[in-house]
Design a protein around this motif. Structure first.
Motif, PDB file in Angstrom:
ATOM      1  N   PRO A   1      27.276  -9.687  -4.013  1.00  0.00           N
ATOM      2  CA  PRO A   1      28.394  -9.943  -5.466  1.00  0.00           C
ATOM      3  C   PRO A   1      29.021  -8.877  -5.767  1.00  0.00           C
ATOM      4  O   PRO A   1      28.821  -7.635  -6.000  1.00  0.00           O
ATOM      5  CB  PRO A   1      27.207 -10.154  -6.305  1.00  0.00           C
ATOM      6  CG  PRO A   1      25.946 -10.184  -5.504  1.00  0.00           C
ATOM      7  CD  PRO A   1      26.064  -9.750  -4.485  1.00  0.00           C
ATOM      8  N   VAL A   2      30.068  -9.128  -6.380  1.00  0.00           N
ATOM      9  CA  VAL A   2      31.108  -8.348  -7.011  1.00  0.00           C
ATOM     10  C   VAL A   2      31.853  -8.900  -8.260  1.00  0.00           C
ATOM     11  O   VAL A   2      32.121 -10.100  -8.326  1.00  0.00           O
ATOM     12  CB  VAL A   2      32.499  -7.985  -5.884  1.00  0.00           C
ATOM     13  CG1 VAL A   2      33.723  -7.221  -6.604  1.00  0.00           C
ATOM     14  CG2 VAL A   2      32.190  -7.421  -4.652  1.00  0.00           C
ATOM     15  N   ALA A   3      31.952  -8.226  -8.977  1.00  0.00           N
ATOM     16  CA  ALA A   3      32.241  -8.416 -10.611  1.00  0.00           C
ATOM     17  C   ALA A   3      33.449  -7.704 -10.943  1.00  0.00           C
ATOM     18  O   ALA A   3      33.825  -6.636 -10.996  1.00  0.00           O
ATOM     19  CB  ALA A   3      31.502  -8.277 -11.600  1.00  0.00           C
ATOM     20  N   ASP A   4      34.333  -8.720 -11.338  1.00  0.00           N
ATOM     21  CA  ASP A   4      35.747  -8.184 -11.963  1.00  0.00           C
ATOM     22  C   ASP A   4      35.520  -8.222 -13.498  1.00  0.00           C
ATOM     23  O   ASP A   4      35.553  -9.272 -14.260  1.00  0.00           O
ATOM     24  CB  ASP A   4      36.775  -9.403 -11.390  1.00  0.00           C
ATOM     25  CG  ASP A   4      38.171  -8.959 -12.053  1.00  0.00           C
ATOM     26  OD1 ASP A   4      38.568  -7.878 -12.879  1.00  0.00           O
ATOM     27  OD2 ASP A   4      39.180  -9.797 -11.699  1.00  0.00           O
ATOM     28  N   LEU A   5      35.516  -6.884 -13.717  1.00  0.00           N
ATOM     29  CA  LEU A   5      35.009  -6.770 -15.415  1.00  0.00           C
ATOM     30  C   LEU A   5      36.483  -6.587 -16.127  1.00  0.00           C
ATOM     31  O   LEU A   5      37.095  -5.533 -15.974  1.00  0.00           O
ATOM     32  CB  LEU A   5      34.126  -5.428 -15.404  1.00  0.00           C
ATOM     33  CG  LEU A   5      32.973  -5.491 -14.419  1.00  0.00           C
ATOM     34  CD1 LEU A   5      32.248  -4.469 -14.436  1.00  0.00           C
ATOM     35  CD2 LEU A   5      31.928  -6.705 -15.013  1.00  0.00           C
ATOM     36  N   GLY A   6      36.588  -7.518 -17.039  1.00  0.00           N
ATOM     37  CA  GLY A   6      37.805  -7.479 -17.861  1.00  0.00           C
ATOM     38  C   GLY A   6      38.783  -8.062 -17.012  1.00  0.00           C
ATOM     39  O   GLY A   6      39.937  -7.590 -16.880  1.00  0.00           O
ATOM     40  N   CYS A   7      38.318  -9.570 -16.416  1.00  0.00           N
ATOM     41  CA  CYS A   7      39.198 -10.075 -15.337  1.00  0.00           C
ATOM     42  C   CYS A   7      40.318 -10.734 -15.976  1.00  0.00           C
ATOM     43  O   CYS A   7      41.304 -11.365 -15.208  1.00  0.00           O
ATOM     44  CB  CYS A   7      38.564 -11.036 -14.736  1.00  0.00           C
ATOM     45  SG  CYS A   7      37.687 -12.402 -15.659  1.00  0.00           S
ATOM     46  N   GLY A   8      40.559 -10.790 -17.155  1.00  0.00           N
ATOM     47  CA  GLY A   8      41.744 -11.643 -17.872  1.00  0.00           C
ATOM     48  C   GLY A   8      41.705 -13.125 -17.422  1.00  0.00           C
ATOM     49  O   GLY A   8      40.861 -13.728 -17.185  1.00  0.00           O
ATOM     50  N   PRO A   9      42.946 -13.496 -16.844  1.00  0.00           N
ATOM     51  CA  PRO A   9      43.147 -14.974 -16.644  1.00  0.00           C
ATOM     52  C   PRO A   9      42.406 -15.185 -14.940  1.00  0.00           C
ATOM     53  O   PRO A   9      42.651 -16.175 -14.344  1.00  0.00           O
ATOM     54  CB  PRO A   9      44.670 -15.173 -16.460  1.00  0.00           C
ATOM     55  CG  PRO A   9      45.201 -13.866 -16.249  1.00  0.00           C
ATOM     56  CD  PRO A   9      44.285 -12.993 -16.961  1.00  0.00           C
ATOM     57  N   GLY A  10      42.025 -14.179 -14.389  1.00  0.00           N
ATOM     58  CA  GLY A  10      41.305 -14.305 -13.098  1.00  0.00           C
ATOM     59  C   GLY A  10      42.311 -14.098 -11.767  1.00  0.00           C
ATOM     60  O   GLY A  10      41.600 -14.604 -10.866  1.00  0.00           O
ATOM     61  N   HIS A  11      43.449 -13.778 -12.092  1.00  0.00           N
ATOM     62  CA  HIS A  11      44.408 -13.630 -10.782  1.00  0.00           C
ATOM     63  C   HIS A  11      43.834 -12.548  -9.776  1.00  0.00           C
ATOM     64  O   HIS A  11      43.985 -12.764  -8.663  1.00  0.00           O
ATOM     65  CB  HIS A  11      45.684 -13.342 -11.322  1.00  0.00           C
ATOM     66  CG  HIS A  11      45.953 -12.205 -12.057  1.00  0.00           C
ATOM     67  ND1 HIS A  11      45.099 -11.779 -13.280  1.00  0.00           N
ATOM     68  CD2 HIS A  11      46.540 -10.967 -11.856  1.00  0.00           C
ATOM     69  CE1 HIS A  11      45.659 -10.616 -13.763  1.00  0.00           C
ATOM     70  NE2 HIS A  11      46.569 -10.108 -12.887  1.00  0.00           N
TER      71      HIS A  11
ATOM     72  N   LEU B   1      35.918 -10.409 -22.217  1.00  0.00           N
ATOM     73  CA  LEU B   1      35.863 -10.501 -23.596  1.00  0.00           C
ATOM     74  C   LEU B   1      36.268 -11.929 -24.072  1.00  0.00           C
ATOM     75  O   LEU B   1      35.791 -12.141 -25.286  1.00  0.00           O
ATOM     76  CB  LEU B   1      36.249  -9.215 -24.186  1.00  0.00           C
ATOM     77  CG  LEU B   1      35.958  -8.751 -25.567  1.00  0.00           C
ATOM     78  CD1 LEU B   1      34.423  -8.545 -25.664  1.00  0.00           C
ATOM     79  CD2 LEU B   1      36.464  -7.251 -25.662  1.00  0.00           C
ATOM     80  N   SER B   2      37.452 -12.179 -23.859  1.00  0.00           N
ATOM     81  CA  SER B   2      38.289 -13.300 -24.310  1.00  0.00           C
ATOM     82  C   SER B   2      37.901 -14.646 -23.671  1.00  0.00           C
ATOM     83  O   SER B   2      38.344 -15.014 -22.459  1.00  0.00           O
ATOM     84  CB  SER B   2      39.900 -12.904 -24.188  1.00  0.00           C
ATOM     85  OG  SER B   2      40.636 -13.931 -24.070  1.00  0.00           O
ATOM     86  N   PRO B   3      37.479 -15.514 -24.766  1.00  0.00           N
ATOM     87  CA  PRO B   3      37.138 -16.934 -24.174  1.00  0.00           C
ATOM     88  C   PRO B   3      38.429 -17.791 -23.629  1.00  0.00           C
ATOM     89  O   PRO B   3      38.135 -18.460 -22.948  1.00  0.00           O
ATOM     90  CB  PRO B   3      36.729 -17.605 -25.480  1.00  0.00           C
ATOM     91  CG  PRO B   3      36.039 -16.590 -26.457  1.00  0.00           C
ATOM     92  CD  PRO B   3      36.892 -15.363 -25.994  1.00  0.00           C
ATOM     93  N   GLU B   4      39.636 -17.366 -24.276  1.00  0.00           N
ATOM     94  CA  GLU B   4      40.813 -17.997 -23.961  1.00  0.00           C
ATOM     95  C   GLU B   4      41.268 -17.562 -22.471  1.00  0.00           C
ATOM     96  O   GLU B   4      41.439 -18.397 -21.405  1.00  0.00           O
ATOM     97  CB  GLU B   4      41.830 -17.861 -24.772  1.00  0.00           C
ATOM     98  CG  GLU B   4      41.646 -18.406 -26.284  1.00  0.00           C
ATOM     99  CD  GLU B   4      41.855 -19.865 -26.137  1.00  0.00           C
ATOM    100  OE1 GLU B   4      42.629 -20.414 -25.449  1.00  0.00           O
ATOM    101  OE2 GLU B   4      40.944 -20.473 -27.059  1.00  0.00           O
ATOM    102  N   MET B   5      40.864 -16.368 -22.148  1.00  0.00           N
ATOM    103  CA  MET B   5      41.119 -15.838 -20.811  1.00  0.00           C
ATOM    104  C   MET B   5      40.162 -16.497 -19.792  1.00  0.00           C
ATOM    105  O   MET B   5      40.550 -16.840 -18.585  1.00  0.00           O
ATOM    106  CB  MET B   5      40.945 -14.406 -20.819  1.00  0.00           C
ATOM    107  CG  MET B   5      42.088 -13.511 -21.293  1.00  0.00           C
ATOM    108  SD  MET B   5      43.740 -13.511 -20.336  1.00  0.00           S
ATOM    109  CE  MET B   5      44.317 -12.109 -20.981  1.00  0.00           C
TER     110      MET B   5
END
Ligand SMILES: C[S@@+](CC[C@H](N)C(=O)[O-])C[C@H]1O[C@@H](n2cnc3c(N)ncnc32)[C@H](O)[C@@H]1O
Length: 214
Positions: free
Chosen positions: A53-63, A80-84
């Motif tokens: 497993p790899v985590a993108d921490l602070g991934c924003g919109p996931g691009h 941190l952002s539910p909208e992101m």
């Protein structure tokens, strides 16, 4: 527990601009070959060690989470952002995205083979950075890989220098200072790339540092 102000401010700001941010980076990292080179190296090291497993921490919109997936990694994202996170989930329902903070990750000790923090320490007050470095160390397995990217500055005597940013108070960091903190937290530097700003970026260098959890 009372949430620190900087987390609330950062979340509110990114919630408000999540849709615009996602549009801005809709073409992934097409125009950032050096950033992609470091991502490619990170992915190759994780794969060579058997994946996981790899985590993108602070991934924003996931691009960039999607890019990690395309590089053969078992990638998920935290922001941190539910909208992101809502945008990331809508774009890639097949990937896992969760709301959370790098200051206290909802991940068990030693569960990750890789962690990436790409421009996500930008709004972290410098005195909070050791706590985040300790979280990176806690959630990575021994031998796990960390890729961290941030806007940089040249004065090694100052860990961080604040600058005005349209989202919230932001910091650019001394690469030596960040590496020193990560070394104290239990990481070993493997490689670093400091690139010049691209034409439409602020006139700051950008650092991408690859480290291994010892
Ligand atoms: C400049 S954007 C970078 C997004 C993405 N990583 C990229 O490369 O485009 C910073 C992101 O980090 C997130 N962020 C900032 N502080 C965070 C924290 N303590 N924990 C989790 N996410 C955080 C913000 O919500 C925002 O989505």
């Amino acid at each position: 527990m009372i949430e620190p102000d900087f987390l609330r401010t950062t979340r509110t700001a990114y919630d408000a601009m999540a849709a615009r941010y996602a549009e801005l980076f809709a073409d992934g990292l097409e125009d950032f070959p050096l950033d992609r080179a470091m991502l490619g190296a990170f992915a190759a090291f994780v794969r060579a060690d058997g994946g996981g497993p790899v985590a993108d921490l602070g991934c924003g919109p996931g691009h960039v989470t999607a890019l990690l997936d395309s590089l053969g990694l078992d990638a998920s994202g935290v922001d941190l952002s539910p909208e992101m996170i809502a945008i990331a989930r809508a774009a890639r329902p097949d990937l896992r995205f969760e709301v959370g903070s790098m200051t206290a990750l909802d991940l068990a000790d030693g569960t990750l083979s890789g962690a990436m923090a790409r421009y996500s320490i930008i709004h972290t007050p410098p005195e909070q950075l050791p706590r985040i470095c300790a979280e990176f160390h806690r959630v990575l397995a021994p031998g796990g890989h960390l890729l961290i990217a941030f806007q940089a500055h040249d004065d090694p005597s100052e860990l961080a220098e604040s600058f005005d940013h349209k989202v919230a108070l932001a910091y650019r960091w001394s690469p030596d200072g960040v590496v020193a903190l990560l070394t104290e937290a239990g990481f070993t530097e493997k490689a670093r790339l400091v690139r010049a700003p691209m034409a439409d970026e602020r006139p700051f260098p950008h650092a991408h540092v690859l480290l291994t959890r010892t």
